[in-house]
Design a protein around this motif. Structure first.
Motif, PDB file in Angstrom:
ATOM      1  N   ALA A  58       0.832  -1.206   0.000  1.00  0.00           N
ATOM      2  CA  ALA A  58       0.000   0.000   0.000  1.00  0.00           C
ATOM      3  C   ALA A  58       0.864   1.252   0.000  1.00  0.00           C
ATOM      4  N   LYS A  59       1.917   1.215   0.786  1.00  0.00           N
ATOM      5  CA  LYS A  59       2.814   2.369   0.849  1.00  0.00           C
ATOM      6  C   LYS A  59       3.480   2.614  -0.507  1.00  0.00           C
ATOM      7  N   SER A  60       3.934   1.548  -1.146  1.00  0.00           N
ATOM      8  CA  SER A  60       4.659   1.715  -2.420  1.00  0.00           C
ATOM      9  C   SER A  60       3.737   2.018  -3.592  1.00  0.00           C
ATOM     10  N   THR A  61       2.458   1.639  -3.515  1.00  0.00           N
ATOM     11  CA  THR A  61       1.526   1.874  -4.617  1.00  0.00           C
ATOM     12  C   THR A  61       0.554   3.019  -4.350  1.00  0.00           C
ATOM     13  N   ASP A  62       0.587   3.578  -3.142  1.00  0.00           N
ATOM     14  CA  ASP A  62      -0.307   4.657  -2.732  1.00  0.00           C
ATOM     15  C   ASP A  62      -1.781   4.268  -2.879  1.00  0.00           C
ATOM     16  N   LYS A  63      -2.102   3.036  -2.452  1.00  0.00           N
ATOM     17  CA  LYS A  63      -3.480   2.550  -2.474  1.00  0.00           C
ATOM     18  C   LYS A  63      -4.013   2.440  -1.048  1.00  0.00           C
ATOM     19  N   TYR A  64      -5.327   2.528  -0.944  1.00  0.00           N
ATOM     20  CA  TYR A  64      -5.986   2.262   0.327  1.00  0.00           C
ATOM     21  C   TYR A  64      -5.819   0.786   0.678  1.00  0.00           C
ATOM     22  N   LEU A  65      -5.935   0.476   1.972  1.00  0.00           N
ATOM     23  CA  LEU A  65      -5.933  -0.907   2.428  1.00  0.00           C
ATOM     24  C   LEU A  65      -7.335  -1.299   2.854  1.00  0.00           C
ATOM     25  N   LEU A  66      -7.730  -2.502   2.466  1.00  0.00           N
ATOM     26  CA  LEU A  66      -8.947  -3.130   2.958  1.00  0.00           C
ATOM     27  C   LEU A  66      -8.487  -4.305   3.800  1.00  0.00           C
ATOM     28  N   LEU A 138     -10.639   0.036   7.001  1.00  0.00           N
ATOM     29  CA  LEU A 138     -10.165   0.754   5.830  1.00  0.00           C
ATOM     30  C   LEU A 138      -9.090   1.723   6.282  1.00  0.00           C
ATOM     31  N   LEU A 139      -7.944   1.647   5.602  1.00  0.00           N
ATOM     32  CA  LEU A 139      -6.783   2.447   5.970  1.00  0.00           C
ATOM     33  C   LEU A 139      -6.271   3.214   4.761  1.00  0.00           C
ATOM     34  N   LYS A 140      -5.665   4.355   5.031  1.00  0.00           N
ATOM     35  CA  LYS A 140      -4.958   5.080   3.979  1.00  0.00           C
ATOM     36  C   LYS A 140      -3.673   4.328   3.656  1.00  0.00           C
ATOM     37  N   SER A 141      -3.024   4.703   2.586  1.00  0.00           N
ATOM     38  CA  SER A 141      -1.806   4.005   2.163  1.00  0.00           C
ATOM     39  C   SER A 141      -0.689   4.094   3.199  1.00  0.00           C
ATOM     40  N   ASN A 142      -0.722   5.102   4.055  1.00  0.00           N
ATOM     41  CA  ASN A 142       0.294   5.234   5.107  1.00  0.00           C
ATOM     42  C   ASN A 142      -0.116   4.515   6.392  1.00  0.00           C
ATOM     43  N   ALA A 143      -1.197   3.731   6.324  1.00  0.00           N
ATOM     44  CA  ALA A 143      -1.736   2.927   7.420  1.00  0.00           C
ATOM     45  C   ALA A 143      -2.558   3.728   8.434  1.00  0.00           C
ATOM     46  N   ASP A 144      -2.809   5.013   8.187  1.00  0.00           N
ATOM     47  CA  ASP A 144      -3.732   5.755   9.040  1.00  0.00           C
ATOM     48  C   ASP A 144      -5.126   5.158   8.875  1.00  0.00           C
ATOM     49  N   ARG A 145      -5.799   4.970   9.973  1.00  0.00           N
ATOM     50  CA  ARG A 145      -7.115   4.340   9.953  1.00  0.00           C
ATOM     51  C   ARG A 145      -8.205   5.340   9.548  1.00  0.00           C
ATOM     52  N   ILE A 146      -9.039   4.917   8.626  1.00  0.00           N
ATOM     53  CA  ILE A 146     -10.176   5.722   8.193  1.00  0.00           C
ATOM     54  C   ILE A 146     -11.407   5.330   8.997  1.00  0.00           C
ATOM     55  N   GLY A 147     -11.686   4.051   9.072  1.00  0.00           N
ATOM     56  CA  GLY A 147     -12.853   3.573   9.803  1.00  0.00           C
ATOM     57  C   GLY A 147     -13.069   2.095   9.568  1.00  0.00           C
ATOM     58  N   ASP A 148     -14.110   1.573  10.203  1.00  0.00           N
ATOM     59  CA  ASP A 148     -14.380   0.148  10.097  1.00  0.00           C
ATOM     60  C   ASP A 148     -15.800  -0.116   9.612  1.00  0.00           C
ATOM     61  N   ILE A 149     -15.976  -1.310   9.088  1.00  0.00           N
ATOM     62  CA  ILE A 149     -17.276  -1.831   8.687  1.00  0.00           C
ATOM     63  C   ILE A 149     -17.432  -3.122   9.467  1.00  0.00           C
ATOM     64  N   ARG A 150     -18.462  -3.195  10.272  1.00  0.00           N
ATOM     65  CA  ARG A 150     -18.641  -4.364  11.134  1.00  0.00           C
ATOM     66  C   ARG A 150     -19.820  -5.200  10.660  1.00  0.00           C
ATOM     67  N   GLY A 151     -19.596  -6.488  10.609  1.00  0.00           N
ATOM     68  CA  GLY A 151     -20.666  -7.417  10.286  1.00  0.00           C
ATOM     69  C   GLY A 151     -20.876  -7.629   8.806  1.00  0.00           C
ATOM     70  N   TYR A 152     -21.738  -8.580   8.529  1.00  0.00           N
ATOM     71  CA  TYR A 152     -22.095  -8.938   7.158  1.00  0.00           C
ATOM     72  C   TYR A 152     -22.766  -7.766   6.462  1.00  0.00           C
ATOM     73  N   LYS A 153     -22.404  -7.554   5.205  1.00  0.00           N
ATOM     74  CA  LYS A 153     -23.062  -6.555   4.366  1.00  0.00           C
ATOM     75  C   LYS A 153     -23.392  -7.216   3.031  1.00  0.00           C
ATOM     76  N   PRO A 154     -24.605  -7.006   2.531  1.00  0.00           N
ATOM     77  CA  PRO A 154     -24.922  -7.505   1.193  1.00  0.00           C
ATOM     78  C   PRO A 154     -23.956  -6.891   0.172  1.00  0.00           C
ATOM     79  N   LYS A 155     -23.736  -7.591  -0.910  1.00  0.00           N
ATOM     80  CA  LYS A 155     -22.725  -7.192  -1.893  1.00  0.00           C
ATOM     81  C   LYS A 155     -22.862  -5.741  -2.353  1.00  0.00           C
ATOM     82  N   GLU A 156     -24.042  -5.332  -2.771  1.00  0.00           N
ATOM     83  CA  GLU A 156     -24.212  -3.975  -3.301  1.00  0.00           C
ATOM     84  C   GLU A 156     -23.887  -2.916  -2.246  1.00  0.00           C
ATOM     85  N   GLN A 157     -24.344  -3.124  -1.027  1.00  0.00           N
ATOM     86  CA  GLN A 157     -24.065  -2.177   0.053  1.00  0.00           C
ATOM     87  C   GLN A 157     -22.567  -2.131   0.349  1.00  0.00           C
ATOM     88  N   PHE A 158     -21.925  -3.291   0.394  1.00  0.00           N
ATOM     89  CA  PHE A 158     -20.492  -3.357   0.663  1.00  0.00           C
ATOM     90  C   PHE A 158     -19.707  -2.633  -0.425  1.00  0.00           C
TER      91      PHE A 158
END
Length: 189
Positions: A58-66, A138-158
């Motif tokens: 994530a750091k080298s590609t500047d992508k978010y982390l899931l 969900l984290l930024k590419s530098n590993a700073d935390r954005i937030g969480d999603i808890r529990g099952y989510k249907p595909k479209e909502q996720f």
């Protein structure tokens, strides 16, 4: 922004928690597999990595982390893996917009995070305070935390939740506003 989805999905989370506790299949599918080493543009499967490997990529590609916290006995994790993570649109969104990381909350596998050794189990419980599965951080590419999603989510909502992060909308509007504007599909006519 606090807990990313807690206000909007608080009651949904409580319902999911009750369902998660009662819907485990009790089976043991064995330990999580080693990283699948799929290329990020592979369109046949989500390219899950170990947590320590994902941080570096994530750091080298500047992508978010899931970060997907799961356990072998989680029934709703299996449903998401079968219904969401096998879907071509989910595979594409995750592989293109995120570095996907899978962490087994029961595993004693050691991770090396900048010279600090920690097990997946301790990362799950002590660092992220995960108490139910599935949980996604969900984290930024530098590993700073954005937030969480808890529990099952249907595909479209996720997928809407992931797009909200990937598109950077979380920086300027609430998730509710994002959805009122059509979510990942944009304004509806």
């Amino acid at each position: 922004m606090g807990w990313l989805f807690s206000g909007l999905f608080g009651s949904f989370f409580l319902s999911c928690l009750i369902l998660m506790c009662s819907c485990s299949d009790g089976g043991d599918s064995g330990p999580l597999q080693a990283p699948n080493n799929l290329a990020a543009d592979d369109s046949t499967a989500v390219a899950w990595l170990r947590y320590d490997e994902g941080l570096e990529l994530a750091k080298s590609t500047d992508k978010y982390l899931l970060v997907y916290f799961t356990v072998d006995w989680c029934g709703y994790c299996k449903v998401m893996e079968r219904e969401t993570f096998q879907s071509p649109d989910a595979i594409s969104l995750i592989n293109e917009g995120f570095v996907a990381v899978k962490v087994n909350g029961d595993s004693q596998m050691e991770l090396d995070i900048n010279g600090r050794i920690i097990t997946e189990k301790d990362l799950t419980r002590l660092e992220y305070h995960v108490s139910g599965y599935p949980t996604f951080w969900l984290l930024k590419s530098n590993a700073d935390r954005i937030g969480d999603i808890r529990g099952y989510k249907p595909k479209e909502q996720f997928l809407d939740m992931l797009s909200y992060i990937k598109d950077g909308a979380y920086e300027t509007i609430t998730f509710e506003e994002y959805m009122n504007n059509g979510g990942r599909k944009g304004p509806q006519k």
